[in-house]
Design an enzyme around this catalytic site. Structure first.
Site, mmCIF file in Angstrom:
data_model
loop_
_atom_site.group_PDB
_atom_site.id
_atom_site.type_symbol
_atom_site.label_atom_id
_atom_site.label_comp_id
_atom_site.label_asym_id
_atom_site.label_seq_id
_atom_site.Cartn_x
_atom_site.Cartn_y
_atom_site.Cartn_z
ATOM 1 N N ALA A 14 3.968 -5.619 -5.152
ATOM 2 C CA ALA A 14 4.054 -6.806 -4.299
ATOM 3 C C ALA A 14 3.071 -7.843 -4.829
ATOM 4 O O ALA A 14 2.242 -7.552 -5.705
ATOM 5 C CB ALA A 14 3.723 -6.460 -2.847
ATOM 6 N N LYS A 15 3.152 -9.044 -4.313
ATOM 7 C CA LYS A 15 2.168 -10.080 -4.629
ATOM 8 C C LYS A 15 2.258 -11.163 -3.583
ATOM 9 O O LYS A 15 3.332 -11.410 -3.010
ATOM 10 C CB LYS A 15 2.429 -10.693 -6.000
#
Length: 436
Positions: free
Chosen positions: A103-104
Site C-alpha cells: 500500500a502507499k
C-alpha cells in the site's frame, strides 16, 4: 516514462514476465491496484486560513496479507505516484518474504510551509479520511518522505480515539514510548548498507576505501552514509535540495549529519558556516582525511566516477537523458523507482550491477514488520535482536536474488528480484482463487 512512475513499474514487471513462472491471467491481475481512495482534507491553519488539501491511499494487493506501506507529504504526490509506490511495496514485501501486501499513501503539500500545529491537524484529518481503510489486520501505514515517528504518533492517536482504546499496531515507525521498536528509524539506511556490503562480497571487491556518492541526505541517505563510512568506505559526495558536497578524499559524515540534523542545508555546510576547522577535523582523523568539500550540482553528483552510486532521494532520477554520463560501477537503489526502464537497459548492456529498490531499501518494511509483531505480542525486543533479524532477512533475500540471477541466466538483478516477487504473489493468488 520517467514522468510516470506507474508506467515505469509496469514496464519493470513486463521485463520480468518472460522469466517468471506466472500464469498470464494472474500476471494481468497483478498490474492493477485493488483500490485507491482520494480524500479531500480541509484544514484550519495557524494563520487562520482554511486550506483544502488532497490525499490518497492506494491498496495494491492483499493476497499475501494485510496491506503495508508508508505515507508521504510532498508537493509532487499524485494518484499515479501513490499507486506505483504501492505496487513496489507489494513486490518488496514478497521479495523479502513478509506476510504483507503493498500500500502507499500521500498528501499533496509543502511541509516546509506548515507549522507543527498545521502538520498535526493535516495528519489527523488525513487519518480520519482513510480511517475506514486502515487497521492492524487490514492496512498498516508507516513513515515515508517528510513524515516521521511524530506523524505516526498522531495517526495512531487519531485511530485509537475512534476505537476507544489504544491500537499501537495500526501504524509502525512510532516513537519508542508508544510501541515503536529500536532500530526502526535507521532501518532503511542500515539495509542499504548491508546490501552494499553483500554486493561487494559477491563481486569479490573490497568495500574498504571504496568511493560512494549518495544522492539525498535525509533519513535513509544519512544513515547509509554513516554505516558505510564506519565500514571503511569513503563517502565522497552527498546532496539535498540545496545542492551537493563533494570531496574526493571523503566527507566528514559525522559533522555533516550533525549540521543537517540541526536543520542546516548542505549548501550552508559547503560554504563553511558551521563546519569544524580543517585542522580540527584532520587531527580527529589522524591527519589523513577531509579537506574542505566543493559545491557541485545534484545532476553532477549522479555522474561522478565512483565505485557505488546510491540514489536516496526521489524516483525517476536516472533516465535515458543522463544514463550515458553515469560512471559509477555499481548502483544501489535506496530510493523507490530512481531508475527508468530505458536507463536500466543501458546499464544492463554496460554490465553495471544495479541492486533494485525492492531489495535495497527493504530494511524499513522488515523492521516495520518486526515492530508490528512485537505490538501484537505486547512484548518488546532489544536493538540487537531487531538488527540481527533485519540482517538475516535482507541477507536471505539478497542471496535468493543472486541465486536466481546466476542460476537462471537472467539479464540483471532487478529482473531476478521481480521474478521471485511476482512468483510468490502469483502463487498466493493461485491458492486463494477468485471470490466469489
Amino acid at each position: 516514462m520517467a514522468d510516470d512512475p506507474f508506467e515505469n513499474m509496469l514496464a519493470q514487471m513486463d521485463r520480468a514476465e518472460e522469466y517468471a513462472d506466472v500464469d498470464h491471467g494472474i500476471f494481468e491481475r497483478l498490474k492493477h491496484p485493488e483500490r485507491t481512495l482520494k480524500v479531500t482534507l480541509p484544514v484550519e491553519l495557524d494563520s487562520g486560513d482554511v486550506e483544502v488539501f488532497e490525499g490518497y491511499r492506494c491498496q495494491f494487493d492483499s493476497a499475501r496479507g494485510p496491506f503495508k506501506g508508508g505515507v508521504r507529504f510532498h508537493p509532487t504526490v499524485s494518484q499515479r505516484e501513490v499507486e506505483a509506490l504501492a505496487g513496489w511495496m507489494t513486490w518488496k514485501t514478497a521479495l523479502v518474504d513478509l506476510p504483507y501486501g503493498g500500500a502507499k499513501g500521500g498528501v499533496i503539500c509543502e511541509p516546509k510551509d506548515l507549522t507543527q500545529n498545521d502538520l498535526e491537524s493535516l495528519t489527523r484529518r488525513y487519518t480520519e479520511g482513510i480511517r475506514r481503510m486502515i487497521g492492524p489486520e487490514t492496512d498498516v501505514p508507516a513513515p515515508d518522505m517528510n513524515t516521521n515517528p511524530q506523524t505516526m504518533a498522531w495517526m495512531m492517536d487519531t485511530y485509537s480515539m475512534y476505537e476507544g482504546h489504544s491500537v499501537p499496531q495500526v501504524v509502525t515507525g512510532k516513537p519508542l514510548e508508544i510501541g515503536g521498536t529500536p532500530g526502526r528509524v535507521e532501518a532503511t539506511g542500515r539495509g542499504v548498507s548491508i546490501v552494499t556490503e553483500r554486493l561487494f562480497e559477491y563481486l569479490d571487491r573490497d568495500l574498504s576505501d571504496a568511493t560512494v556518492a549518495i544522492q539525498g541526505f535525509g533519513n535513509v541517505g544519512s544513515n547509509a552514509a554513516r554505516l558505510l563510512d564506519e565500514s571503511g568506505a569513503r563517502i565522497v559526495a552527498t546532496s539535498d535540495v540545496s545542492g551537493a558536497a563533494y570531496d574526493p578524499d571523503g566527507l566528514d559524515v559525522g559533522a555533516l549529519a550533525a549540521h543537517v540534523s540541526a536543520g542546516g542545508l548542505i549548501e550552508e555546510y559547503v560554504a563553511g558556516d558551521l563546519r569544524a576547522s580543517p585542522d580540527d577535523r584532520r587531527a580527529a582523523d589522524g591527519g589523513t582525511r577531509w579537506d574542505d568539500p566543493d559545491a557541485i550540482g545534484n545532476d553532477e553528483l549522479l555522474t561522478l566516477d565512483v565505485d557505488v552510486l546510491i540514489p536516496a532521494a526521489v524516483e525517476g532520477v536516472i533516465t535515458a537523458d543522463n544514463v550515458d554520463d553515469l560512471r559509477a560501477s555499481a548502483i544501489v537503489e535506496a530510493a523507490n523507482g530512481p531508475t527508468t526502464v530505458a536507463a536500466d537497459e543501458v546499464l544492463t548492456e554496460r554490465d553495471v550491477q544495479v541492486v533494485p529498490d525492492i531489495l535495497a531499501n527493504a530494511g524499513g518494511v522488515i523492521v516495520s514488520y518486526l515492530e508490528w509483531v512485537q505490538n501484537a505480542q505486547e512484548f518488546s525486543w532489544p536493538l540487537e535482536t531487531v538488527n540481527a533479524e533485519l540482517e538475516r532477512r535482507i541477507g536471505t533475500a539478497f542471496d535468493q536474488t543472486i541465486d536466481q540471477y546466476d542460476e537462471n541466466g537472467l539479464p540483471d538483478l532487478r529482473t531476478a528480484a521481480y521474478t521471485l516477487a511476482l512468483e510468490r504473489t502469483a502463487s498466493a493468488h493461485e491458492y486463494r482463487g477468485l471470490f466469489p
